[in-house]
Design an enzyme around this catalytic site. Structure first.
Site, PDB file in Angstrom:
ATOM      1  N   LYS A  85      37.826  69.627  41.659  1.00 18.35           N
ATOM      2  CA  LYS A  85      39.080  70.344  41.409  1.00 18.35           C
ATOM      3  C   LYS A  85      38.937  71.844  41.687  1.00 18.35           C
ATOM      4  O   LYS A  85      39.891  72.589  41.551  1.00 18.35           O
ATOM      5  CB  LYS A  85      39.539  70.097  39.964  1.00 18.35           C
ATOM      6  CG  LYS A  85      40.056  68.664  39.826  1.00 18.35           C
ATOM      7  CD  LYS A  85      40.328  68.256  38.409  1.00 18.35           C
ATOM      8  CE  LYS A  85      40.744  66.781  38.383  1.00 18.35           C
ATOM      9  NZ  LYS A  85      40.412  66.130  37.128  1.00 18.35           N
ATOM     10  N   ASN A 131      34.059  54.561  44.433  1.00 20.10           N
ATOM     11  CA  ASN A 131      34.571  53.423  43.646  1.00 20.10           C
ATOM     12  C   ASN A 131      35.512  53.889  42.530  1.00 20.10           C
ATOM     13  O   ASN A 131      35.517  53.331  41.439  1.00 20.10           O
ATOM     14  CB  ASN A 131      33.431  52.548  43.095  1.00 20.10           C
ATOM     15  CG  ASN A 131      32.482  53.317  42.174  1.00 20.10           C
ATOM     16  OD1 ASN A 131      32.610  54.525  41.989  1.00 20.10           O
ATOM     17  ND2 ASN A 131      31.525  52.614  41.577  1.00 20.10           N
ATOM     18  N   ASP A 174      29.280  43.331  39.852  1.00 18.28           N
ATOM     19  CA  ASP A 174      29.053  44.695  40.342  1.00 18.28           C
ATOM     20  C   ASP A 174      28.133  44.686  41.555  1.00 18.28           C
ATOM     21  O   ASP A 174      28.417  45.303  42.581  1.00 18.28           O
ATOM     22  CB  ASP A 174      28.341  45.528  39.260  1.00 18.28           C
ATOM     23  CG  ASP A 174      29.314  46.304  38.400  1.00 18.28           C
ATOM     24  OD1 ASP A 174      30.212  46.929  38.960  1.00 18.28           O
ATOM     25  OD2 ASP A 174      29.148  46.286  37.169  1.00 18.28           O
TER      26      ASP A 174
END
Lengths: 384, 381
Positions: free
Chosen positions: B76, B97, B169
């Site tokens: 950011k 992900n 996973d």
């Protein structure tokens, strides 16, 4: 759409599961995969069944693993057939096999020899236990590999004895690694223009599946995994509340999260377990407390409380529920292949999406030698 | 030469699924740079993943992230973003992900990166795909096992039993690596970039492709046996049995032949092949009782010469002492930049007869930020 492996030719001498599941993935990604099978009977996997189900002359399992492929019949002990196969190899990009050590040498299709036929071939070999050591000659079968690998001490409860994963996970992981190796080899070949040898084994693959927990074992003073004593335990190395619990009407899965937040949401006093360490060390005790509480409401009631709080939880579905769920339909996981009598067989599609496309193919598994003639013509195998 | 030498992978992913794909690409030769947020980094470094701490961080993090670099950036913050842009411009592979929509908000979605790096291969892993009623659910392994039917396959008949590893996973990571590699193959021929998407949901069904196909065919749910279950769809003797001194696995084998070899008369009546499936609970109970009368070694010495598929059952301790394990050279030692050393497993693939090993341990958070910034400034990276 143009699939990523369009234009590549793969010859599959592999049988059973690990090698052929790799072939299936390469086919779905766009390669032309040709099974080299003995005439009439075809590969041995055609006779391996679950629940004794046969479709179109071969087992349903075979159909699941070998859709979207072609079949070329050849008796590798017949010199003329072998000559044709060699001409085919000369025009292929990849070949795979899972014969025991020595078999391809006897036939004359070992890596050394094949390189002289096609100096740009990717040559892939699947074994059970690698090609060296005292286990090299043992049968490479999934349950046996799971049993040797330590994997059976990770599932279920501490008094359950060794519990295998209820699927052929060694085969499946090995097939998946085989695909990775073959694709990496193709990338290498496109740089060097030279042949590449790729080898995987079921045992190495099922050890890789355990890489996180084996690494932990190697660095925690080599302690063995301690499974929980509670029914529904989810993972030997994870703290409370991880696992599946009984509710008033069914079951509820609770994954990892902040135990105090979870205790508050469920109205269970867990203030004795202040530190994160205690969530590991007193795991069974905590799970007991949660289990007692979770039995008092239905799964739907608990989900209505927990989900809005972003606590990781879920109901437990069977195939009857899951495969008819809107979420399953939305992802378009089901596909049909068309058998030789125009009947359709439903199965799953490739799990990888490319450029926003789901990869489907209606092509069913071939019968032995179904494409022999056309392949003879297209690759000019019978000409002088 | 490793196959992916000279490839740069910029990896925004955390936890297990994405980073396990990054590890595979690293072992195959790629340079993998983890983009991590300052101070905390990949959540897997600290939270919930194991109670074994190595050099200050979770053992699981060290297993998944060896052979990589770490670059810290606050996505950011405009300056940090500029640096990351310089990296992704040069990347061969970019992956993440995050839940659907997050990368679009951060500005590093496929379309934006493609605009400056047209032949990039961009990979993403989601929990449940980008559409449908579950798309915003947390993509967590146990939840995926629970929702896709997987918990009805392992353990004995009774309640749901999860598989005791984060298998979905790992499988999603495996499938992502396959898709990325397939598109790198295409790029090496045609120069085209690609978007590769996988989800844990699709991977979970793919793992069960045989069982799901069988369900479509006969509409029957999997039935585990009462005892000694190893596969809900297979007949006796398939399972693990207690012996006088341990356990043994018995895969295939005709029941009459086993009756003879094991000198177990109670099995003699089961002469039909179909009985091995339909009466498997009875047969398994007889076998289970009988096999406790002698040792594993003794049974194996009878069965193995007769080509019956069977094996001893090992834990990691007995396995790792065995010559069969040692012959694989499966364990490697790696070292972190600060000198901390640890043991872990290696990549399971062999290329041109060579093991793909690397002595590079996992990175401390941000350890490569300075070097990479310098590379960016000098135009190398």
């Amino acid at each position: 759409m143009v699939k990523p492996l369009d234009g590549l030719v793969v010859l599959e001498f592999s049988q059973f599961m690990a090698g052929p599941t790799a072939g299936l993935r390469l086919a779905d990604l766009g390669a032309r995969v040709i099974k080299i099978e003995r005439p009439v009977k075809g590969e041995a996997g055609r006779q391996i069944t679950i629940r004794n189900i046969f479709v179109d002359g071969s087992s349903l399992v075979f159909h699941t693993i070998n859709r979207n492929k072609e079949s070329y019949a050849a008796d590798l002990k017949d010199p003329e057939d072998l000559e044709r196969v060699k001409k085919l190899i000369a025009q292929a990009d990849v070949m795979t096999h899972n014969f025991r050590p020595g078999v391809m040498e006897k036939i004359g299709l070992d890596y050394q020899t094949v390189q002289t036929i096609n100096p740009r071939i990717i040559y892939g070999v699947v074994t059970g236990y690698g090609s060296e050591g005292p286990w090299a000659a043992r049968p490479g079968q999934d349950l046996l590999i799971q049993s040797l690998s330590g994997l059976t001490y990770l599932t279920d409860t501490h008094d359950a004895g060794p519990v295998p994963f209820g699927l052929a996970v060694a085969d499946i992981m090995c097939g998946a690694h085989f695909v990775q190796g073959i694709l990496a080899a193709l990338i290498k070949r496109n740089k060097t223009q030279k042949s590449v040898l790729v080898e995987v084994s079921l045992l190495e693959s099922v050890l890789d599946l355990q890489f996180e927990v084996i690494t932990t074992h190697l660095n925690d003073g080599r302690k063995l995994p301690q499974r929980s004593k509670n029914k529904g335990a989810g993972h030997a190395y994870l703290s409370a509340p991880y696992g599946i619990y009984r509710t008033a009407d069914a079951y509820l899965a609770l994954a990892m999260g902040n135990l105090h937040k979870i205790g508050e949401a469920l109205d269970v006093d867990l203030s004795d377990y202040g530190s994160r360490e205690s969530w590991f060390e007193q795991r069974d005790e905590i799970i007991d407390k949660l289990a007692l509480r979770l039995e008092t409401k239905t799964t739907a009631e608990w989900l209505a409380i927990l989900e809005p709080l972003d606590i990781w939880c879920s109901e437990i579905l069977t195939y009857a529920q899951s495969l008819h769920h809107e979420a399953f339909a939305a992802m378009g996981v089901k596909q049909n292949v068309v058998l030789s009598d125009n009947q359709e067989l439903s199965t799953t599609r490739c799990p990888i999406r490319i450029d926003h496309n789901r990869l489907y193919s209606p092509v069913a598994a071939p019968w032995p030698g179904q494409q022999t003639e056309i392949i003879n013509q297209q690759f000019n195998l019978t000409g002088a | 030469m490793k196959p992916l030498e000279d490839y740069l992978v910029v990896d925004f992913s955390q936890f297990l699924s994405g980073p396990s794909a990054g590890l595979r690409l690293a072992d195959l030769g790629a340079r993998v740079v983890k983009i991590e947020r300052p101070e905390t980094g990949d959540i897997c470094r600290h939270l919930y993943t194991s109670n074994v701490i190595m050099n200050g961080e979770s053992s699981v993090f060290h297993a998944i992230n060896r052979n990589k670099e770490s670059f810290t950036a606050d996505l950011k913050n405009e300056t940090d973003k500029q640096h990351v842009w310089e990296l992704v411009k040069k990347a061969d592979v970019v992956m993440h992900n995050y839940r659907p929509g997050v990368m679009e908000r951060l500005g590093f979605d496929y379309e934006s990166i493609k605009a400056v790096n047209p032949d990039v291969i961009y990979g993403e892993i989601s929990g449940y795909g980008d559409t449908g009623p579950w798309k915003d659910k947390p993509g967590q392994d146990l939840l995926l096992q629970s929702l896709t039917g997987l918990t009805w396959l392992s353990g004995n008949n009774g309640g749901p039993v999860p598989m005791g590893l984060s298998i979905i996973d790992m499988l999603a990571g495996t499938h992502l690596a396959q898709g990325l590699l397939a598109c790198l193959v295409r790029r090496s021929i045609k120069g085209e970039g690609a978007l590769v998407q996988v989800s844990m949901l699709e991977s979970a069904y793919d793992l069960q492709f045989e069982a799901v196909t069988t369900y479509y065919y006969d509409g029957l749910l999997p039935q585990r046996t009462e005892k000694n279950n190893a596969h809900a769809y297979l007949g006796a003797p398939y399972g693990i049995y207690k012996t006088a001194n341990g356990y043994m696995a018995l895969a295939m084998g005709s029941i009459p032949q086993l009756a003879q070899l094991l000198k177990c008369d109670a099995l003699l009546p089961y002469t039909e092949v179909a009985q091995a499936f339909h009466q498997r609970d009875e047969i398994k109970a007889i076998l289970a009782d009988h096999l406790q009368s002698d040792t594993t070694e003794s049974w194996l010495s009878i069965l193995q010469p007769a080509d019956i598929w069977c094996a001893e059952v090992m834990n990691w301790e007995t396995l790792m002492q065995h010559e069969g394990f040692k012959a694989l050279n499966m364990i490697q030692q790696v070292q972190m930049q600060d000198g901390y050393q640890y043991q872990t497993t290696r990549c399971p693939i062999r290329i041109d007869g060579e093991l793909l090993t690397s002595s590079k341990g996992s990175p401390a958070l941000g350890q490569d930020t300075g070097n990479i910034l310098q590379e960016i400034r000098s135009g190398v990276a």
